[in-house]
Design a protein around this motif. Sequence first.
Motif, PDB file in Angstrom:
ATOM      1  N   GLU A 102       0.823  -1.210   0.000  1.00 25.15           N
ATOM      2  CA  GLU A 102       0.000   0.000   0.000  1.00 25.15           C
ATOM      3  C   GLU A 102       0.859   1.262   0.000  1.00 25.15           C
ATOM      4  OE1 GLU A 102      -3.142   2.319   2.906  1.00 25.15           O
ATOM      5  OE2 GLU A 102      -2.860   0.171   3.190  1.00 25.15           O
ATOM      6  N   LEU A 103       1.895   1.256   0.816  1.00 24.33           N
ATOM      7  CA  LEU A 103       2.704   2.461   0.979  1.00 24.33           C
ATOM      8  C   LEU A 103       3.771   2.637  -0.094  1.00 24.33           C
ATOM      9  CD1 LEU A 103       3.231   2.334   4.848  1.00 24.33           C
ATOM     10  CD2 LEU A 103       1.569   3.700   3.564  1.00 24.33           C
ATOM     11  N   CYS A 104       4.210   1.539  -0.669  1.00 24.86           N
ATOM     12  CA  CYS A 104       5.301   1.575  -1.658  1.00 24.86           C
ATOM     13  C   CYS A 104       4.893   0.708  -2.851  1.00 24.86           C
ATOM     14  CB  CYS A 104       6.578   1.048  -0.993  1.00 24.86           C
ATOM     15  SG  CYS A 104       8.030   1.182  -2.016  1.00 24.86           S
ATOM     16  N   PRO A 105       3.938   1.187  -3.653  1.00 22.67           N
ATOM     17  CA  PRO A 105       3.363   0.326  -4.698  1.00 22.67           C
ATOM     18  C   PRO A 105       4.242   0.122  -5.930  1.00 22.67           C
ATOM     19  CG  PRO A 105       2.320   2.480  -4.751  1.00 22.67           C
ATOM     20  CD  PRO A 105       3.296   2.490  -3.593  1.00 22.67           C
ATOM     21  N   ARG A 106       5.503  -0.230  -5.704  1.00 20.19           N
ATOM     22  CA  ARG A 106       6.383  -0.568  -6.827  1.00 20.19           C
ATOM     23  C   ARG A 106       5.852  -1.842  -7.469  1.00 20.19           C
ATOM     24  NH1 ARG A 106      12.278  -0.170  -4.174  1.00 20.19           N
ATOM     25  NH2 ARG A 106      12.575  -1.841  -5.674  1.00 20.19           N
ATOM     26  N   PRO A 107       5.775  -1.902  -8.797  1.00 20.22           N
ATOM     27  CA  PRO A 107       5.172  -3.064  -9.466  1.00 20.22           C
ATOM     28  C   PRO A 107       5.754  -4.413  -9.033  1.00 20.22           C
ATOM     29  CG  PRO A 107       5.595  -1.323 -11.051  1.00 20.22           C
ATOM     30  CD  PRO A 107       6.200  -0.882  -9.746  1.00 20.22           C
ATOM     31  N   GLU A 108       7.088  -4.493  -8.918  1.00 23.54           N
ATOM     32  CA  GLU A 108       7.684  -5.782  -8.551  1.00 23.54           C
ATOM     33  C   GLU A 108       7.335  -6.169  -7.114  1.00 23.54           C
ATOM     34  OE1 GLU A 108      10.947  -2.705  -7.695  1.00 23.54           O
ATOM     35  OE2 GLU A 108       9.436  -3.005  -9.235  1.00 23.54           O
ATOM     36  N   LEU A 109       7.214  -5.189  -6.223  1.00 22.50           N
ATOM     37  CA  LEU A 109       6.846  -5.461  -4.834  1.00 22.50           C
ATOM     38  C   LEU A 109       5.390  -5.908  -4.742  1.00 22.50           C
ATOM     39  CD1 LEU A 109       7.712  -5.359  -1.818  1.00 22.50           C
ATOM     40  CD2 LEU A 109       6.854  -3.010  -1.784  1.00 22.50           C
ATOM     41  N   VAL A 110       4.520  -5.230  -5.467  1.00 23.83           N
ATOM     42  CA  VAL A 110       3.095  -5.575  -5.443  1.00 23.83           C
ATOM     43  C   VAL A 110       2.868  -6.959  -6.048  1.00 23.83           C
ATOM     44  CG1 VAL A 110       0.811  -4.931  -6.328  1.00 23.83           C
ATOM     45  CG2 VAL A 110       2.344  -3.169  -5.419  1.00 23.83           C
ATOM     46  N   SER A 111       3.508  -7.223  -7.168  1.00 28.01           N
ATOM     47  CA  SER A 111       3.355  -8.526  -7.826  1.00 28.01           C
ATOM     48  C   SER A 111       3.822  -9.656  -6.911  1.00 28.01           C
ATOM     49  CB  SER A 111       4.153  -8.527  -9.129  1.00 28.01           C
ATOM     50  OG  SER A 111       4.155  -9.804  -9.707  1.00 28.01           O
ATOM     51  N   TRP A 112       5.013  -9.486  -6.334  1.00 24.25           N
ATOM     52  CA  TRP A 112       5.529 -10.499  -5.404  1.00 24.25           C
ATOM     53  C   TRP A 112       4.641 -10.600  -4.178  1.00 24.25           C
ATOM     54  CZ3 TRP A 112       7.206  -9.215  -0.428  1.00 24.25           C
ATOM     55  CH2 TRP A 112       7.620 -10.322   0.332  1.00 24.25           C
ATOM     56  N   GLY A 113       4.220  -9.470  -3.618  1.00 21.14           N
ATOM     57  CA  GLY A 113       3.406  -9.462  -2.406  1.00 21.14           C
ATOM     58  C   GLY A 113       2.101 -10.226  -2.579  1.00 21.14           C
ATOM     59  N   ARG A 114       1.469 -10.046  -3.717  1.00 16.19           N
ATOM     60  CA  ARG A 114       0.215 -10.789  -3.989  1.00 16.19           C
ATOM     61  C   ARG A 114       0.464 -12.296  -4.022  1.00 16.19           C
ATOM     62  NH1 ARG A 114      -1.574  -6.686  -8.547  1.00 16.19           N
ATOM     63  NH2 ARG A 114      -2.653  -5.181  -7.239  1.00 16.19           N
ATOM     64  N   ARG A 115       1.540 -12.686  -4.682  1.00 21.01           N
ATOM     65  CA  ARG A 115       1.853 -14.123  -4.770  1.00 21.01           C
ATOM     66  C   ARG A 115       2.194 -14.692  -3.391  1.00 21.01           C
ATOM     67  NH1 ARG A 115       5.140 -12.233  -8.715  1.00 21.01           N
ATOM     68  NH2 ARG A 115       6.992 -13.146  -7.760  1.00 21.01           N
ATOM     69  N   TRP A 116       2.940 -13.916  -2.579  1.00 21.78           N
ATOM     70  CA  TRP A 116       3.308 -14.376  -1.242  1.00 21.78           C
ATOM     71  C   TRP A 116       2.062 -14.535  -0.374  1.00 21.78           C
ATOM     72  CZ3 TRP A 116       7.632 -15.874   1.519  1.00 21.78           C
ATOM     73  CH2 TRP A 116       7.449 -15.982   2.895  1.00 21.78           C
ATOM     74  N   ILE A 117       1.243 -13.485  -0.308  1.00 23.65           N
ATOM     75  CA  ILE A 117       0.066 -13.493   0.567  1.00 23.65           C
ATOM     76  C   ILE A 117      -0.905 -14.600   0.163  1.00 23.65           C
ATOM     77  CG2 ILE A 117      -1.991 -12.168   1.246  1.00 23.65           C
ATOM     78  CD1 ILE A 117      -0.138  -9.657   1.217  1.00 23.65           C
ATOM     79  N   SER A 118      -1.061 -14.831  -1.135  1.00 22.32           N
ATOM     80  CA  SER A 118      -1.974 -15.889  -1.587  1.00 22.32           C
ATOM     81  C   SER A 118      -1.402 -17.282  -1.327  1.00 22.32           C
ATOM     82  CB  SER A 118      -2.272 -15.737  -3.079  1.00 22.32           C
ATOM     83  OG  SER A 118      -1.123 -16.070  -3.850  1.00 22.32           O
ATOM     84  N   GLY A 119      -0.107 -17.360  -1.056  1.00 18.08           N
ATOM     85  CA  GLY A 119       0.537 -18.656  -0.824  1.00 18.08           C
ATOM     86  C   GLY A 119       1.021 -19.310  -2.103  1.00 18.08           C
ATOM     87  N   ASP A 120       0.885 -18.618  -3.232  1.00 17.45           N
ATOM     88  CA  ASP A 120       1.292 -19.186  -4.514  1.00 17.45           C
ATOM     89  C   ASP A 120       2.799 -19.316  -4.675  1.00 17.45           C
ATOM     90  OD1 ASP A 120      -1.324 -19.453  -5.291  1.00 17.45           O
ATOM     91  OD2 ASP A 120      -1.359 -17.619  -6.482  1.00 17.45           O
ATOM     92  N   ASP A 121       3.552 -18.404  -4.049  1.00 13.52           N
ATOM     93  CA  ASP A 121       5.011 -18.463  -4.216  1.00 13.52           C
ATOM     94  C   ASP A 121       5.687 -17.901  -2.977  1.00 13.52           C
ATOM     95  OD1 ASP A 121       7.637 -18.548  -4.985  1.00 13.52           O
ATOM     96  OD2 ASP A 121       7.387 -17.269  -6.753  1.00 13.52           O
ATOM     97  N   ARG A 122       6.140 -18.790  -2.133  1.00 18.57           N
ATOM     98  CA  ARG A 122       6.887 -18.404  -0.939  1.00 18.57           C
ATOM     99  C   ARG A 122       8.283 -19.014  -0.958  1.00 18.57           C
ATOM    100  NH1 ARG A 122       1.958 -19.032   3.363  1.00 18.57           N
ATOM    101  NH2 ARG A 122       0.917 -17.113   2.746  1.00 18.57           N
ATOM    102  N   SER A 123       8.802 -19.208  -2.153  1.00 19.35           N
ATOM    103  CA  SER A 123      10.123 -19.833  -2.276  1.00 19.35           C
ATOM    104  C   SER A 123      11.214 -18.857  -1.864  1.00 19.35           C
ATOM    105  CB  SER A 123      10.361 -20.296  -3.707  1.00 19.35           C
ATOM    106  OG  SER A 123      10.548 -19.188  -4.561  1.00 19.35           O
ATOM    107  N   ARG A 124      12.280 -19.410  -1.341  1.00 17.13           N
ATOM    108  CA  ARG A 124      13.423 -18.606  -0.915  1.00 17.13           C
ATOM    109  C   ARG A 124      14.024 -17.850  -2.098  1.00 17.13           C
ATOM    110  NH1 ARG A 124      18.243 -20.957   2.714  1.00 17.13           N
ATOM    111  NH2 ARG A 124      16.430 -21.488   3.944  1.00 17.13           N
ATOM    112  N   GLU A 125      14.059 -18.483  -3.266  1.00 16.88           N
ATOM    113  CA  GLU A 125      14.646 -17.860  -4.448  1.00 16.88           C
ATOM    114  C   GLU A 125      13.877 -16.602  -4.855  1.00 16.88           C
ATOM    115  OE1 GLU A 125      13.746 -21.176  -4.334  1.00 16.88           O
ATOM    116  OE2 GLU A 125      15.783 -21.846  -3.879  1.00 16.88           O
ATOM    117  N   THR A 126      12.538 -16.697  -4.858  1.00 18.47           N
ATOM    118  CA  THR A 126      11.721 -15.551  -5.241  1.00 18.47           C
ATOM    119  C   THR A 126      11.861 -14.421  -4.236  1.00 18.47           C
ATOM    120  OG1 THR A 126      10.145 -17.018  -6.319  1.00 18.47           O
ATOM    121  CG2 THR A 126       9.394 -14.797  -5.839  1.00 18.47           C
ATOM    122  N   VAL A 127      11.832 -14.763  -2.951  1.00 23.02           N
ATOM    123  CA  VAL A 127      11.977 -13.738  -1.912  1.00 23.02           C
ATOM    124  C   VAL A 127      13.363 -13.107  -2.004  1.00 23.02           C
ATOM    125  CG1 VAL A 127      11.902 -13.242   0.550  1.00 23.02           C
ATOM    126  CG2 VAL A 127      10.353 -14.929  -0.398  1.00 23.02           C
ATOM    127  N   ALA A 128      14.384 -13.922  -2.261  1.00 18.78           N
ATOM    128  CA  ALA A 128      15.740 -13.396  -2.369  1.00 18.78           C
ATOM    129  C   ALA A 128      15.859 -12.417  -3.533  1.00 18.78           C
ATOM    130  CB  ALA A 128      16.746 -14.526  -2.521  1.00 18.78           C
TER     131      ALA A 128
END
Length: 152
Positions: free
Chosen positions: A23-49
Amino acid sequence: MNLDQPMYETMNRINAAIAQAMELCPRPELVSWGRRWISGDDRSRETVASIAAAIGVVNVPPDPFARELQEAGRRALMPDELFDWTAKGAVLAALEWTRADPKVGKYHENLAGRIAFLASLMGETWNANRRLIGRRLSPAPDASPQGPPGLH
């Protein structure tokens, strides 16, 4: 904050921090990753790294960062500083969670929960202050100049 919280509580804190960061820092890559993380679709260490590298926290030691984040929360920060701390804290909390290893106890999970809690708290504080400022700047509902009663 209970440092021995259950795993789902840690995940809820991380998700809340990520939502605040999105919400506060709506950078596209952060928002895209955040949606995948919160939904549980992608919580891999590689993606987070990769997102951690993009925002500059991939090699940040989490313990000192947590102390600095807590200290930053006590200072009056400019909005961009606050957004930066919130985003970095959310991503570092997720990265730390991916490092969890049952063989070494709950160290990484507890640290992830602590960082997520602090980052989320910063975002919530910003939103509360923004609402408060908005109310102060808007005219009061009864502030329209009408003159004395009966003279309309």
